[in-house]
Design a protein around this motif. Structure first.
Motif, PDB file in Angstrom:
ATOM      1  N   ARG A  66      -8.510  11.833   0.351  1.00 13.54           N
ATOM      2  CA  ARG A  66      -7.371  10.911   0.377  1.00 13.54           C
ATOM      3  C   ARG A  66      -7.587   9.732   1.320  1.00 13.54           C
ATOM      4  O   ARG A  66      -7.208   8.607   1.001  1.00 13.54           O
ATOM      5  N   ILE A  67      -8.258   9.984   2.479  1.00 14.51           N
ATOM      6  CA  ILE A  67      -8.406   8.888   3.456  1.00 14.51           C
ATOM      7  C   ILE A  67      -9.254   7.735   2.879  1.00 14.51           C
ATOM      8  O   ILE A  67      -8.838   6.575   2.944  1.00 14.51           O
ATOM      9  N   PRO A  68     -10.440   8.023   2.277  1.00 16.98           N
ATOM     10  CA  PRO A  68     -11.176   6.902   1.659  1.00 16.98           C
ATOM     11  C   PRO A  68     -10.363   6.177   0.590  1.00 16.98           C
ATOM     12  O   PRO A  68     -10.424   4.939   0.496  1.00 16.98           O
ATOM     13  N   ILE A  69      -9.558   6.927  -0.178  1.00 17.06           N
ATOM     14  CA  ILE A  69      -8.738   6.271  -1.208  1.00 17.06           C
ATOM     15  C   ILE A  69      -7.714   5.354  -0.552  1.00 17.06           C
ATOM     16  O   ILE A  69      -7.535   4.200  -0.963  1.00 17.06           O
ATOM     17  N   PHE A  70      -7.055   5.850   0.515  1.00 16.75           N
ATOM     18  CA  PHE A  70      -6.104   4.990   1.237  1.00 16.75           C
ATOM     19  C   PHE A  70      -6.794   3.720   1.705  1.00 16.75           C
ATOM     20  O   PHE A  70      -6.255   2.621   1.577  1.00 16.75           O
ATOM     21  N   ILE A  71      -8.001   3.884   2.271  1.00 13.00           N
ATOM     22  CA  ILE A  71      -8.682   2.726   2.854  1.00 13.00           C
ATOM     23  C   ILE A  71      -9.020   1.701   1.777  1.00 13.00           C
ATOM     24  O   ILE A  71      -8.858   0.497   1.973  1.00 13.00           O
ATOM     25  N   SER A 116       0.840  -1.203   0.000  1.00 11.58           N
ATOM     26  CA  SER A 116       0.000   0.000   0.000  1.00 11.58           C
ATOM     27  C   SER A 116       0.872   1.249   0.000  1.00 11.58           C
ATOM     28  O   SER A 116       0.524   2.256  -0.630  1.00 11.58           O
ATOM     29  N   ASN A 117       2.033   1.211   0.674  1.00 10.82           N
ATOM     30  CA  ASN A 117       2.947   2.357   0.623  1.00 10.82           C
ATOM     31  C   ASN A 117       3.369   2.645  -0.816  1.00 10.82           C
ATOM     32  O   ASN A 117       3.380   3.799  -1.252  1.00 10.82           O
ATOM     33  N   ILE A 118       3.710   1.590  -1.570  1.00 13.14           N
ATOM     34  CA  ILE A 118       4.156   1.776  -2.955  1.00 13.14           C
ATOM     35  C   ILE A 118       3.031   2.389  -3.783  1.00 13.14           C
ATOM     36  O   ILE A 118       3.216   3.398  -4.474  1.00 13.14           O
ATOM     37  N   ILE A 135      -7.407   1.230  -1.076  1.00 15.52           N
ATOM     38  CA  ILE A 135      -6.154   0.584  -1.496  1.00 15.52           C
ATOM     39  C   ILE A 135      -5.743  -0.458  -0.458  1.00 15.52           C
ATOM     40  O   ILE A 135      -5.434  -1.609  -0.792  1.00 15.52           O
ATOM     41  N   ILE A 136      -5.771  -0.055   0.825  1.00 12.09           N
ATOM     42  CA  ILE A 136      -5.337  -0.981   1.879  1.00 12.09           C
ATOM     43  C   ILE A 136      -6.238  -2.209   1.925  1.00 12.09           C
ATOM     44  O   ILE A 136      -5.768  -3.345   1.991  1.00 12.09           O
ATOM     45  N   SER A 137      -7.571  -1.979   1.828  1.00 11.06           N
ATOM     46  CA  SER A 137      -8.460  -3.142   1.976  1.00 11.06           C
ATOM     47  C   SER A 137      -8.336  -4.095   0.785  1.00 11.06           C
ATOM     48  O   SER A 137      -8.580  -5.293   0.936  1.00 11.06           O
ATOM     49  N   THR A 138      -7.934  -3.568  -0.381  1.00 13.91           N
ATOM     50  CA  THR A 138      -7.681  -4.470  -1.510  1.00 13.91           C
ATOM     51  C   THR A 138      -6.559  -5.439  -1.170  1.00 13.91           C
ATOM     52  O   THR A 138      -6.692  -6.660  -1.345  1.00 13.91           O
ATOM     53  N   PHE A 139      -5.452  -4.896  -0.653  1.00 12.88           N
ATOM     54  CA  PHE A 139      -4.322  -5.777  -0.331  1.00 12.88           C
ATOM     55  C   PHE A 139      -4.660  -6.710   0.820  1.00 12.88           C
ATOM     56  O   PHE A 139      -4.196  -7.852   0.858  1.00 12.88           O
ATOM     57  N   VAL A 140      -5.472  -6.213   1.777  1.00  9.32           N
ATOM     58  CA  VAL A 140      -5.860  -7.084   2.893  1.00  9.32           C
ATOM     59  C   VAL A 140      -6.684  -8.259   2.386  1.00  9.32           C
ATOM     60  O   VAL A 140      -6.496  -9.402   2.823  1.00  9.32           O
TER      61      VAL A 140
END
Lengths: 201, 197
Positions: free
Chosen positions: A67-72, A51-53, A74-79
């Motif tokens: 930005r926060i919903p977008i981060f979430i 997710s950092n990359i 992205i993160i939940s995809t990898f999770v």
């Protein structure tokens, strides 16, 4: 701050768990044995680096307000990727970690690094930051798991390799692999890390 | 563990005492250590957590049974739940500020913090894992945060005493707080196997 410092920062001086006190829930809950802790650490590290990359790569096109919903997302995809991969590859570990695998999505370390580092820095630094922070997390949770396992069960096993076995004569203190042991060992580890930082100046 | 055919009072006892969300299940620890330094803020936080978990639990149960399962979108569970919870909390905060200013001042400031509180998502995921019906989901999602509130209020009381107690220098601050939590957790461990649960 040069790249090496970014990398090494996450392990002792800015250790996410012991110094910043974030990501406590998975650390305490999944450190009943060294193997569970190690598995949790690797899973969270993968999500953190990936997710950092991605967040750092798309940071120029990310509108500041959402930005926060977008981060979430992205993160939940990898999770979800980790969730399904672990379920297929190691069902025993998956059953031990239980609800804490999908809960990686609300691990403050990951969202915290996205917001504090990846959103402001280039891809290479963000990758190193992810590896360093992930290593700090994995190391802490594995050490915590190993200490609890050795006192509470007399063994240390990582990935089916039995590293330490105190044998039949050892009387384990069962409380260490139960919930109170997690809080106790964690408190002592924080104190130990403090002494370490103070000694090194 | 908890199943759908348990009596309602058993679900309550199990969620509040035997599987206490903080001291036994290790969820919501960030807010537990973060706001438990004062009794007053602990009570406010506890109320806000009860409010959010009940609404989030009910919303995600409906989402799972009426949207994700019929459409065979099970793999979207994590992403869908976290987005719905985050959106819902934001919406509630805006509504409360406008319609219920008194309540908003009492617990509104804690609401944004709760979105990343792992207990909320955990309850949403667990009611699906345990296969609970809708009524049991509501009972479970009330009792889990009641357990949270109970232990955070007890802990805040202890912490106010720790502040004035003589403590070895290297244990000052967080180490002694974790050790205290360990002793409290030991006390809650005494509830295990109560009524054969």
């Amino acid at each position: 701050m040069n790249r090496w410092q970014v990398f090494i920062n996450g392990i002792i001086k800015e250790n996410p768990v012991l110094v910043l006190l974030i990501g406590l829930c998975p650390t305490l809950a999944t450190s009943g044995s060294a193997n569970d802790g190690f598995g949790m650490g690797i899973a969270a590290t993968f999500v953190l680096i990936a997710s950092n990359i991605l967040i750092s790569a798309v940071r120029k096109w990310t509108p500041d307000q959402i930005r926060i919903p977008i981060f979430i997302i992205i993160i939940s995809t990898f999770v979800t990727i980790v969730d399904y991969t672990m379920h297929a590859a190691d069902p025993v570990l998956y059953a031990n970690l239980g609800v804490f695998v999908p809960l990686i999505v609300v691990n403050c370390i990951i969202l915290g690094r996205a917001e504090a580092f990846a959103y402001k820095n280039d891809v290479l630094s963000s990758t190193l930051d992810g590896i360093g922070m992930g290593l700090g997390f994995t190391l802490t949770i594995t050490v915590l798991g190993a200490i609890r396992e050795i006192i509470g069960n007399g063994t240390v096993t990582i990935l089916n390799y039995e590293l330490i076995n105190l044998g039949e004569g050892f009387m384990p203190a069962l409380v260490f692999i139960m919930p109170p042991g997690a809080f106790l060992v964690m408190g002592l580890l924080i104190a130990a890390n403090r002494l370490l930082i103070r000694k090194r100046g | 563990m908890i199943s759908n055919d348990m009596a309602w009072y058993m679900i309550i006892i199990s969620a509040v005492l035997i599987n206490n969300i903080i001291l036994i299940r290790f969820l919501a620890l960030c807010s537990f250590f973060g706001v438990s330094n004062k009794l007053e803020t602990s009570i406010g936080m506890g109320m806000a957590v009860i409010f959010v978990i009940v609404i989030a639990g009910a919303a995600s149960w409906l989402l799972w049974h009426y949207l994700l399962l019929p459409l065979k979108l099970e793999y979207l569970r994590t992403a869908a739940f976290i987005l719905v919870i985050a959106g819902l909390v934001q919406f509630l905060e805006m509504y409360m500020r406008k319609a219920m200013p008194a309540l908003y001042h009492a617990m509104g400031i804690y609401l944004p913090l709760i979105t990343t509180n792992c207990a909320v998502l955990a309850v949403a995921l667990l009611v699906i894992d345990y296969n609970l019906g809708f009524i049991n989901t509501l009972i479970y999602s009330v009792s889990v945060p009641v357990g949270y509130t109970l232990s955070i209020i007890l802990f805040a009381g202890v912490r106010e005493r720790i502040d004035i107690a003589p403590i070895p220098k290297f244990l000052k601050g967080y180490p002694i707080i974790f050790i205290t939590a360990s002793i409290m957790s030991m006390a809650f461990l005494g509830f295990s196997h109560l009524f054969g649960l």
